[in-house]
Design a protein around this motif. Structure first.
Motif, mmCIF file in Angstrom:
data_model
loop_
_atom_site.group_PDB
_atom_site.id
_atom_site.type_symbol
_atom_site.label_atom_id
_atom_site.label_comp_id
_atom_site.label_asym_id
_atom_site.label_seq_id
_atom_site.Cartn_x
_atom_site.Cartn_y
_atom_site.Cartn_z
ATOM 1 N N THR A 377 -10.351 19.310 19.502
ATOM 2 C CA THR A 377 -9.455 19.441 20.649
ATOM 3 C C THR A 377 -8.148 18.662 20.463
ATOM 4 O OG1 THR A 377 -10.503 17.538 21.744
ATOM 5 C CG2 THR A 377 -11.411 19.737 22.212
ATOM 6 N N GLU A 378 -8.058 17.880 19.391
ATOM 7 C CA GLU A 378 -6.915 16.977 19.231
ATOM 8 C C GLU A 378 -5.589 17.731 19.166
ATOM 9 O OE1 GLU A 378 -10.620 15.067 17.878
ATOM 10 O OE2 GLU A 378 -9.627 16.955 17.386
ATOM 11 N N GLY A 379 -5.550 18.842 18.435
ATOM 12 C CA GLY A 379 -4.316 19.598 18.333
ATOM 13 C C GLY A 379 -3.869 20.135 19.676
ATOM 14 N N GLY A 380 -4.821 20.608 20.458
ATOM 15 C CA GLY A 380 -4.490 21.115 21.777
ATOM 16 C C GLY A 380 -3.983 20.020 22.697
ATOM 17 N N ILE A 381 -4.597 18.860 22.613
ATOM 18 C CA ILE A 381 -4.159 17.720 23.433
ATOM 19 C C ILE A 381 -2.739 17.324 23.075
ATOM 20 C CG2 ILE A 381 -4.561 15.277 23.906
ATOM 21 C CD1 ILE A 381 -7.601 15.909 23.493
ATOM 22 N N ALA A 382 -2.466 17.206 21.768
ATOM 23 C CA ALA A 382 -1.125 16.809 21.325
ATOM 24 C C ALA A 382 -0.083 17.837 21.743
ATOM 25 C CB ALA A 382 -1.111 16.618 19.810
ATOM 26 N N ALA A 383 -0.403 19.115 21.583
ATOM 27 C CA ALA A 383 0.557 20.156 21.930
ATOM 28 C C ALA A 383 0.819 20.182 23.429
ATOM 29 C CB ALA A 383 0.045 21.512 21.451
ATOM 30 N N ALA A 384 -0.244 20.090 24.248
ATOM 31 C CA ALA A 384 -0.068 20.118 25.699
ATOM 32 C C ALA A 384 0.754 18.926 26.171
ATOM 33 C CB ALA A 384 -1.432 20.133 26.391
ATOM 34 N N ARG A 385 0.519 17.763 25.591
ATOM 35 C CA ARG A 385 1.290 16.574 25.972
ATOM 36 C C ARG A 385 2.751 16.702 25.565
ATOM 37 N NH1 ARG A 385 -3.310 11.932 24.606
ATOM 38 N NH2 ARG A 385 -4.377 12.112 26.634
#
Length: 522
Positions: A377-385
């Motif tokens: 989920t890390e990529g999604g978290i970074a992109a959303a932030r």
């Protein structure tokens, strides 16, 4: 069929003791202009199963479909009410009416999913349903590059996705092992790149090959048909053409795209070192490819891959190093970002949005990019932030090529165990995101990588019924309970049986669904 077997579960369901609507030769289907597509679909499907004409008409017993934008329903939402005189579906939009019609069909016995009449009793129970989806992206990625799926199978899967109220088919059209879409400007992409001389069998130990050519591709008319068929069922087809990695098939057809070595179409699985070069000629080639694709696919999103791009060839390439220097880039990660940004600008200039796997974050994310978060989920978290939209599809919960149990009977077991219960339990929105950041999560999808799925029967086994569980996670907003879901799924499996889906039984694979002696991998 018990009413409780609805899948995915609706937001509100009230079952009454009143008489329901019996379907007879006198039953009609009435629809406003906005609901005409859903009416045509329902008349075709129920007409085949029941043998009833279900002619248009507004008098007498009827199924009535209509759009009402002032209904107070959310996008894609619907209300369904059934009494002895009428079954009424009201949708916020045409998609909502279609989903209400799907629920209506589920209220009938499983024989409603057959292609000719086998039953004589057709009564819709008296119910009131109010429903709407949780997410606007409810998708499934099908990899047709590793093992080609004939057009008829793609159309069949579209019907199955529609049954489950999914609305995105992500079609993975190119990879190292094959190119599956006709590009008229570059005929060698189908003459050469669409087939390989053999395929690797299994995933571990000394590599073994089947010594059997494999190939196939979709003509541009095939693609137009697939896209139109999906659109009639409110499914958007999102194409994927991989760059700059996963491109060996294209390089085999046009060697000038690579870093010099002549290649054949890939026949092994895994990450392959061969990548596109970064010349102006290669950029022009793919702009020309995308020019044709955009004519075929009206989807707002176009996927360029961007994943698993080894940097070894670029590190050793004089032309790649010159490009890094000329563009003022820091390293090969920056070079990959530069490559992706080029196509982000290209797609944005044509009113589209670039979609890519989360490696496109490396070296800097292109301004208009939407991220498929697969490495956790890390990529999604970074992109959303960072203010970018995200589709969640982490491997541990979304990869339907992963083994379904620890049993040695599972065919070519790869990856970690991903059970039906695991898929059902997933929460698509990472808990680390704030409410504002979470608004960037468009939804989720499951991914069907087909290295070890060499037939439609195997695809059925790996996809179902886990896709049924996933459909509920992206449609239903209420708290999920696997113990409550299982009885409904049992009834739903009767529908899949009627359709002819060769799903994995809940107790484990049938003898002919196993692949003894073919190694997998963890």
């Amino acid at each position: 069929m018990p009413v409780h077997s609805l899948v995915p579960r609706p937001a509100e369901l009230v079952v009454t003791d009143e008489p329901g609507l019996a379907l007879t030769p006198d039953t009609r289907i009435a629809a406003d202009d906005a609901s005409a597509g859903a009416a045509a679909w329902l008349r075709t499907e129920l007409g085949a199963a029941t043998g009833l004409g279900l002619a248009p008409g507004t008098e007498g017993p009827r199924i009535e479909l209509r759009v009402d934008a002032r209904s107070g329903l959310a996008a894609e939402g619907y209300r369904l009410s059934v009494d002895a005189e009428r079954a009424l579906v009201v949708g916020n939009d045409a998609a909502g009416v279609f989903y209400g019609a799907q629920t209506l069909r589920q209220l009938l016995p499983p024989a409603a999913y057959r292609r000719s009449p086998t039953d004589t009793g057709w009564t819709l129970p008296a119910v009131h349903v109010t429903d709407q989806p949780r997410f606007r992206w409810r998708g499934c990625m099908i990899d047709v590059a590793r093992h080609f799926l004939p057009k008829r199978e793609v159309l069949r899967l579209i019907d199955l996705f529609a049954l489950h109220k999914l609305n995105v088919l992500h079609l993975h059209l190119t990879d190292d092992q094959g190119w599956r879409v006709e590009i008229k400007r570059y005929p060698k992409l189908t003459e050469v790149a669409s087939w390989r001389r053999e395929s690797q069998v299994g995933a571990a130990g000394p590599k073994a090959f089947d010594k059997r050519p494999h190939g196939g591709f979709y003509t541009q008319d095939d693609i137009r048909e697939i896209v139109a068929y999906a659109a009639a069922r409110h499914i958007t087809v999102v194409p994927e053409v991989d760059v700059p990695g996963h491109s060996q098939a294209a390089i085999a057809a046009y060697p000038e795209l690579g870093e010099g070595e002549r290649l054949e179409v890939g026949r092994e699985w895994g990450v392959i070192e061969n990548v596109l070069n970064v010349s102006d000629t290669t950029l022009e080639f793919y702009r020309n490819v995308f020019d044709e694709l955009l004519e075929l696919f009206p989807s707002r999103y176009v996927c360029v891959g961007g994943d698993e791009c080894p940097k070894g060839q670029w590190q050793a390439s004089e032309s790649a190093q010159e490009r890094i220097s000329a563009e003022g880039l820091s390293d090969e990660d920056g070079l990959q970002s530069w490559f992706i940004r080029h196509f982000d600008e290209y797609l944005t200039g044509r009113g589209r949005r670039l979609l890519g796997w989360d490696e496109i974050l490396e070296g800097g994310l292109a301004p208009g990019a939407t991220v498929l978060s697969w490495r956790g989920t890390e990529g999604g978290i970074a992109a959303a932030r960072a203010g970018h939209d995200v589709v969640m599809c982490p491997t541990r919960t979304s990869y339907l090529d992963y083994r379904q149990s620890d049993s040695p009977d599972e065919p070519i077991p790869v990856g970690t165990v991903l059970t039906l219960a695991d898929v059902y339990a997933v929460e698509p929105v990472p808990v680390e995101l704030s409410p504002t950041e979470a608004e960037h999560v468009l939804g989720a999808q499951v991914n069907v990588w087909t290295e070890h799925m060499d037939s439609p029967r195997t695809v059925d086994f790996m996809v179902f019924p886990r896709l049924s569980a996933f459909a509920e996670t992206v449609w239903s907003a209420q708290k999920r309970d696997f113990a409550e879901f299982l009885p409904r799924l049992q009834g739903h499996l009767d529908r899949l049986d009627a359709i002819g889906v060769e799903y994995r039984p809940l107790e484990g694979p049938l003898p002919w669904q196993r692949r003894p002696g073919i190694p997998g991998r963890d």
